[in-house]
Motif scaffolding. Structure first.
Motif, PDB file in Angstrom:
ATOM      1  N   GLY A 182       0.798  -1.224   0.000  1.00 51.23           N
ATOM      2  CA  GLY A 182       0.000   0.000   0.000  1.00 51.23           C
ATOM      3  C   GLY A 182       0.829   1.270   0.000  1.00 51.23           C
ATOM      4  N   THR A 183       2.165   1.139   0.154  1.00 55.12           N
ATOM      5  CA  THR A 183       3.034   2.312   0.064  1.00 55.12           C
ATOM      6  C   THR A 183       2.942   2.901  -1.333  1.00 55.12           C
ATOM      7  OG1 THR A 183       4.579   1.321   1.654  1.00 55.12           O
ATOM      8  CG2 THR A 183       5.408   3.142   0.313  1.00 55.12           C
ATOM      9  N   PRO A 219      -0.295   2.442  -5.528  1.00 52.76           N
ATOM     10  CA  PRO A 219       0.261   1.738  -4.377  1.00 52.76           C
ATOM     11  C   PRO A 219       1.009   0.460  -4.756  1.00 52.76           C
ATOM     12  CG  PRO A 219      -2.059   1.228  -4.575  1.00 52.76           C
ATOM     13  CD  PRO A 219      -1.746   2.202  -5.681  1.00 52.76           C
ATOM     14  N   THR A 221       1.651  -3.358  -4.377  1.00 53.41           N
ATOM     15  CA  THR A 221       0.767  -4.473  -4.048  1.00 53.41           C
ATOM     16  C   THR A 221       1.592  -5.702  -3.672  1.00 53.41           C
ATOM     17  OG1 THR A 221       0.627  -5.433  -6.268  1.00 53.41           O
ATOM     18  CG2 THR A 221      -0.859  -3.584  -5.774  1.00 53.41           C
ATOM     19  N   VAL A 381      -0.799   4.360   4.044  1.00 59.75           N
ATOM     20  CA  VAL A 381      -0.801   3.364   2.977  1.00 59.75           C
ATOM     21  C   VAL A 381      -2.176   3.322   2.329  1.00 59.75           C
ATOM     22  CG1 VAL A 381       1.026   1.888   3.931  1.00 59.75           C
ATOM     23  CG2 VAL A 381      -1.349   1.523   4.648  1.00 59.75           C
ATOM     24  N   SER A 382      -2.198   2.941   1.050  1.00 62.92           N
ATOM     25  CA  SER A 382      -3.449   2.785   0.299  1.00 62.92           C
ATOM     26  C   SER A 382      -3.503   1.341  -0.183  1.00 62.92           C
ATOM     27  CB  SER A 382      -3.501   3.757  -0.877  1.00 62.92           C
ATOM     28  OG  SER A 382      -3.422   5.107  -0.425  1.00 62.92           O
ATOM     29  N   ILE A 383      -4.260   0.512   0.513  1.00 65.31           N
ATOM     30  CA  ILE A 383      -4.243  -0.926   0.275  1.00 65.31           C
ATOM     31  C   ILE A 383      -5.425  -1.344  -0.591  1.00 65.31           C
ATOM     32  CG2 ILE A 383      -4.209  -3.201   1.365  1.00 65.31           C
ATOM     33  CD1 ILE A 383      -3.161  -1.850   3.904  1.00 65.31           C
ATOM     34  N   ARG A 384      -5.129  -1.914  -1.749  1.00 61.69           N
ATOM     35  CA  ARG A 384      -6.183  -2.382  -2.646  1.00 61.69           C
ATOM     36  C   ARG A 384      -6.786  -3.681  -2.118  1.00 61.69           C
ATOM     37  NH1 ARG A 384      -3.037  -1.389  -8.386  1.00 61.69           N
ATOM     38  NH2 ARG A 384      -3.420   0.850  -8.520  1.00 61.69           N
ATOM     39  N   GLN A 387      -5.865  -7.345  -5.307  1.00 60.39           N
ATOM     40  CA  GLN A 387      -4.476  -7.323  -5.790  1.00 60.39           C
ATOM     41  C   GLN A 387      -3.994  -8.751  -6.025  1.00 60.39           C
ATOM     42  OE1 GLN A 387      -1.633  -6.168  -2.542  1.00 60.39           O
ATOM     43  NE2 GLN A 387      -3.476  -5.498  -1.469  1.00 60.39           N
ATOM     44  N   SER A 424      -1.131  -3.046   6.870  1.00 57.37           N
ATOM     45  CA  SER A 424       0.329  -3.157   6.777  1.00 57.37           C
ATOM     46  C   SER A 424       1.065  -2.178   7.689  1.00 57.37           C
ATOM     47  CB  SER A 424       0.769  -2.950   5.324  1.00 57.37           C
ATOM     48  OG  SER A 424       0.336  -1.692   4.837  1.00 57.37           O
ATOM     49  N   VAL A 436     -10.239   0.621  -2.189  1.00 58.79           N
ATOM     50  CA  VAL A 436      -8.956   0.947  -1.578  1.00 58.79           C
ATOM     51  C   VAL A 436      -9.180   1.380  -0.131  1.00 58.79           C
ATOM     52  CG1 VAL A 436      -6.923   2.458  -1.637  1.00 58.79           C
ATOM     53  CG2 VAL A 436      -7.953   1.652  -3.784  1.00 58.79           C
ATOM     54  N   VAL A 438      -7.476   3.229   2.941  1.00 57.68           N
ATOM     55  CA  VAL A 438      -6.391   4.129   3.312  1.00 57.68           C
ATOM     56  C   VAL A 438      -6.239   4.118   4.828  1.00 57.68           C
ATOM     57  CG1 VAL A 438      -5.534   6.509   3.290  1.00 57.68           C
ATOM     58  CG2 VAL A 438      -6.756   5.593   1.295  1.00 57.68           C
TER      59      VAL A 438
END
Length: 441
Positions: A182-183, A219, A221, A381-384, A387, A424, A436, A438
């Motif tokens: 997610g970075t 981001p 993944t 972080v922006s985590i999908r 992924q 994360s 997503v 965040v």
């Protein structure tokens, strides 16, 4: 009570780290005689797999043994290229310490695409995976180095929250770095000292099969193996961003049917019915209902035809991919004729040395061996939720929730193939929007 390894892998969100992200628990449910560790580091410039084999070989082997136990495999073979001398030594030393006798080390030559799982199965086991098939059909499971590292951590109750990746190209400090999933790419590049040029594009993955990112606000993944910064007019970038209609017009007028793309096609060399030079005429002649058109379904999109074979600098890979998309949309499948597959007798002499490929790609000045830069943790972080191959995870958190690194934020939908997703970093869920999540510290 005995631990159910498949359940542990599923619960901790392990997916294939070296490809499209197939949930690893799907492979772990198979029954095979051999597990192959894909440490070929197939794509030029990518170095995170050799690093893990050098520094975390015992952890990786614990993951390998877990997969062997749940698949019933009697043999585990760790495959890597001989040019990675430190990694080879680490692996051979680890195999020598193994008292079970189940582990082996297989040293590969330095050619592309040694890491294609069908090529790897043939190189190591001498078995030919069927057309449009998978290694399970010939009694093997192929798993990436980092995937097995993550399996070992899952056995310790640690979900997949971070990713090792290579940062290279036009960057001030090329490196292998560990970052939370997610970075943002922009923050990874900044941590690496920033690009050395003002106008650039970023390839997510390797130069052959990676994709050009639309911007750096994307981001990282679970499947991001590398970030390569290159000039926008670089030949690695050009075909990846060319307008499809323009590419088709060029192909229609320039392809001379020399058949070099077919002569060097890795799948054709294994004996598969794939002839890229014939596929180049399918769109021109509007023959999408032909048997030749269906051959596009056999293409792995490795890029050999586009980046190395074609003397006219057109892209059979893109044509194959376009035909494949049309056929899959129409649910047209490959129907094997049942022929016995035999590898081309000239296969070995047609293998593409990685050094020559790097020269052809004009990447020689970026061919460095970056050291490990440690871990970078951003402020957010922006985590999908999607992924991996399969259905996106179903979000189980809301804005305002406090989460710790490793907490579940996305669950596999009922009855679907998918993978769990976990926080994360420690922090607060800032938003959940468009698939997503965040999280801010």
């Amino acid at each position: 009570m005995a631990v159910n390894i498949v359940d542990v892998i599923r619960e901790n969100g392990v997916v294939g780290a070296g490809g499209a992200g197939l949930p690893t628990h799907v492979k772990a449910e198979a029954t095979v005689d051999t597990v192959l560790v894909n440490g070929a580091s197939c794509e030029p410039l990518l170095m995170s797999d050799p690093y893990l084999m050098e520094e975390e070989v015992d952890t990786m082997i614990r993951g390998l043994e877990a997969i062997m136990d749940c698949t019933g495999a009697g043999k585990g073979i760790i495959c890597l290229k001989g040019k990675h001398e430190k990694a080879v030594k680490a692996v051979k030393d680890a195999v020598a310490r193994d008292a079970s006798g189940r582990l082996e080390c297989f040293v590969l030559k330095d050619f592309y695409p040694a890491g294609d799982e069908q090529v790897l199965v043939y190189e190591v086991l001498g078995r030919t995976v069927p057309e449009r098939g998978i290694p399970l059909q010939v009694g093997a499971v192929v798993s990436n180095t980092e995937s097995l590292f993550n399996v070992a951590r899952a056995m310790e109750g640690k979900p997949v929250t971070h990713r090792y990746l290579t940062v290279g190209g036009e960057i001030r400090n090329p490196m292998v770095v560990k970052v939370p999933v997610g970075t943002l790419v922009s923050e990874v590049l900044e941590f690496a000292g920033g690009p050395t040029i003002s106008d650039y594009k970023v390839v997510d993955g390797g130069p052959m099969m990676g994709r050009v990112l639309p911007d750096t606000a994307q981001p990282v993944t679970k499947t991001t193996s590398g970030l390569l910064v290159l000039p926008p007019d670089h030949n690695v970038i050009a075909a990846k961003v060319m307008d499809p209609d323009k590419l088709r017009r060029i192909t229609n007028t320039v392809c001379c049917q020399c058949s070099r793309c077919t002569d060097l096609c890795p799948r054709n060399l294994l004996g598969h019915s794939l002839h890229p030079h014939k596929l180049m005429r399918v769109l021109v002649n509007n023959e999408l209902d032909s048997d030749i058109a269906k051959e596009a379904l056999l293409c792995s999109e490795c890029g050999v035809c586009e980046k190395f074979a074609c003397p006219m600098m057109v892209s059979p890979r893109e044509v194959n991919a376009r035909i494949k998309r049309i056929l899959m949309k129409e649910r047209i499948t490959w129907e094997s004729k049942g022929n016995t597959l035999a590898a081309n007798p000239y296969r070995e002499s047609r293998a593409i040395p990685t050094k020559r490929l790097i020269q052809r790609l004009n990447l020689a000045k970026y061919d460095v061996h970056p050291g490990y830069a440690g871990e970078f943790t951003p402020e957010s972080v922006s985590i999908r939720l999607g992924q991996h191959i399969g259905a996106p995870a179903k979000c189980v958190v809301s804005a305002g929730d406090s989460v710790s690194c490793g907490d579940l934020i996305g669950e596999i939908p009922e009855g679907a193939m998918g993978a769990r997703v976990h926080a994360s970093i420690d922090g607060t869920v800032a938003s959940v929007d468009n698939g997503v999540v965040v999280i801010r510290k």
